[in-house]
Design an enzyme around this catalytic site. Structure first.
Site, PDB file in Angstrom:
ATOM      1  N   LYS A 385       0.815  -1.220   0.000  1.00  0.00           N
ATOM      2  CA  LYS A 385       0.000   0.000   0.000  1.00  0.00           C
ATOM      3  C   LYS A 385       0.848   1.270   0.000  1.00  0.00           C
ATOM      4  O   LYS A 385       2.044   1.248   0.279  1.00  0.00           O
ATOM      5  CB  LYS A 385      -0.985  -0.028   1.168  1.00  0.00           C
ATOM      6  CG  LYS A 385      -2.187  -0.933   0.816  1.00  0.00           C
ATOM      7  CD  LYS A 385      -3.306  -0.846   1.819  1.00  0.00           C
ATOM      8  CE  LYS A 385      -4.449  -1.771   1.388  1.00  0.00           C
ATOM      9  NZ  LYS A 385      -5.334  -2.120   2.488  1.00  0.00           N
ATOM     10  N   ARG A 419      -3.185 -10.115   5.133  1.00  0.00           N
ATOM     11  CA  ARG A 419      -3.717 -10.206   3.769  1.00  0.00           C
ATOM     12  C   ARG A 419      -2.635  -9.686   2.827  1.00  0.00           C
ATOM     13  O   ARG A 419      -2.278  -8.498   2.881  1.00  0.00           O
ATOM     14  CB  ARG A 419      -4.987  -9.354   3.661  1.00  0.00           C
ATOM     15  CG  ARG A 419      -5.631  -9.347   2.285  1.00  0.00           C
ATOM     16  CD  ARG A 419      -6.891  -8.481   2.294  1.00  0.00           C
ATOM     17  NE  ARG A 419      -7.564  -8.448   1.005  1.00  0.00           N
ATOM     18  CZ  ARG A 419      -7.263  -7.592   0.028  1.00  0.00           C
ATOM     19  NH1 ARG A 419      -6.310  -6.694   0.182  1.00  0.00           N
ATOM     20  NH2 ARG A 419      -7.936  -7.636  -1.100  1.00  0.00           N
TER      21      ARG A 419
END
Ligand code: ADP
Ligand code: MG
Length: 437
Positions: A385, A419
């Site tokens: 991210k 995740r």
């Protein structure tokens, strides 16, 4: 009929086939469907001076079995299964094709020369605690023995808390399978069905016990997709996964990353086990589906979907403290909606409604979600991210070194679930890491 938790381990031969065969035999003893944890790959527990050749990693899992009969009968049956699968009774802790241990028997404590219940090693063994925490997170063991070196006995702690605190604790991995042409991080790499299925094969067994299938990109600036379009993207993969794992006991859980009730309903009908909702429970119709299906529900904190970099948490309080309060309120809300707490997973939503610095603060402060324990697993979704840009110039698809660094730090803090885009990298790193911890 009593609920019995059994620990299974294999470190010789085809570990997958050995576990499948043992589960087949256990299923025949059970009065109801077995409930199974994920599979973990773990370092062998070795006695002082064991031969080097014994240091072969295990595959471990825990099964919950509904048994009508006595503990002695079940021990006899499990020893029979061990013998039939080629177990040679030899030196303690020598490699074995299968090991079956009776871990816990509802309402029974026992200490005879052949059987101790609960199993005295549970507290000291991450390879038991981690899988047991999936099936019985709130279970409290009678105190005392089996603590890892240097740890204080903690009579009051639940299995989930003990698992998180164990130095060799390994988080479960959720592998990301995006079937979107526009995802930020893999640029549609898994958009093709063949590519997705090749990833699934590489992620089998203990690598990625949860597969998260997504048909809508929620990155900042992502274009809107209709529910029909979203469904058209994920349906072929869900059908292929269903065919691939038909009849297999060791299979990944299928999670569907959607915030839309229409999509969730169709996915659940095709066998999805989890719904991963980035809207944080915004749609009552989705909550009603989750309640009725009794599936696992990941509820993620977000302020807007797709993520809007301008809408962020306030700066007056630490972000993790704000999220902890949000978690508490959300659990109460889900409880009122009839969604059992043992099916909920919380996700603070890294990169959603947080500045890059706030996302980092949330990760640094991870312990705040774990203790005092809310009794539910907490998932970290930091993979590739954009908050990583603060200290790395690598473009999103190349951010796995940064992702892995964060993941290992979170694992050390006791994180339950990660995740990630590259579960193979993570699995290999965590196995090595746990050999040294
Ligand atoms: P380990 O599982 O500790 O590596 P083994 O499987 O070789 O050891 O030996 C198991 C022995 O421990 C058996 O002889 C069995 O009678 C005894 N035992 C005592 N308590 C338990 C239990 N809860 N589950 C399984 N075996 C047990
Ligand atoms: Mg044993």
């Amino acid at each position: 009929v009593a609920t019995v938790y059994l620990g299974l381990g294999a470190n010789l031969g085809d570990r997958s086939a050995n576990l499948e065969a043992a589960l087949e035999r256990l299923a025949a003893l059970a009065r109801a469907e077995l409930r199974l944890s994920s599979v973990y790959e773990t370092p062998a527990l070795l006695p002082e001076g064991a031969p080097e050749s014994w240091n072969r990693p295990y595959w471990n899992l825990v099964a919950a079995l509904e048994f009508e009969g006595s503990p002695a009968e079940l021990l006899h049956a499990t020893q029979r299964i061990e013998a039939d699968l080629g177990r040679i009774r030899g030196e303690r802790w020598a490699p074995r094709p299968i090991d079956l241990d009776l871990l816990h028997w509802e309402g029974v404590t026992l200490a005879t020369p052949t059987l101790t219940l609960p199993h005295p090693g549970i507290r000291g063994r991450a390879f038991v605690l981690d899988p047991l925490a999936e099936l019985a997170p709130g279970l409290r063991l009678p105190g005392g023995s089996g603590m890892p070196d240097g740890q204080m006995a903690d009579e009051g702690a639940s299995v989930l808390e003990l698992a998180r605190r164990h130095p060799k604790h390994q988080p479960r991995l959720m592998g990301i399978l995006n079937v979107t042409p526009d995802s930020f991080s893999d640029g549609g790499k898994h958009a093709g069905l063949d590519a997705a299925l090749a990833a699934v094969d590489a992620w089998s067994g203990p690598v990625a016990p949860i597969l998260d299938v997504g048909g809508e990109s929620t990155r900042p600036g992502a274009g809107a997709v209709s529910p029909d379009e979203e469904w058209a993207r994920i349906r072929p993969l869900l059908e292929a996964l269903r065919a691939r794992f038909a009849g297999r006991r060791l299979r990944p859980r299928i999670s569907v990353d959607t915030r839309r009730a229409e999509v969730a309903a169709r996915a659940l009908a095709l066998g999805a086990d989890w719904i991963n909702d980035v809207s944080g429970g915004a749609d009552p119709a989705l909550l009603e589906l989750v309640r009725a299906a009794r599936c696992t529900y990941v509820v993620m904190h977000s302020l807007t979907v797709p993520a809007d970099p301008r809408a962020t948490l306030g700066r007056d309080h630490p972000p993790a403290a704000q999220l902890r309060r949000w978690f508490e309120a959300k659990l109460a809300e889900l409880d009122r909606a009839g969604i059992a707490r043992d099916r909920v997973v919380l996700d603070p939503g890294i990169g959603f409604g947080k500045t890059p610095f706030q996302s980092l603060e949330v990760l640094r402060d991870w312990e705040r979600f774990l203790a005092p324990s809310l009794g539910v697993p907490v998932l970290a979704g930091h993979s590739r991210k954009s908050f990583l840009k603060d200290f790395s110039s690598a473009p999103a698809p190349s951010r796995d070194p940064e992702t892995l660094g964060v993941s290992l730090a979170l694992a050390a803090k006791g994180a339950d679930l990660l995740r990630v885009h590259d579960p193979v990298l993570h699995h290999r790193a965590l196995l090595a890491w746990s050999h040294v911890r």
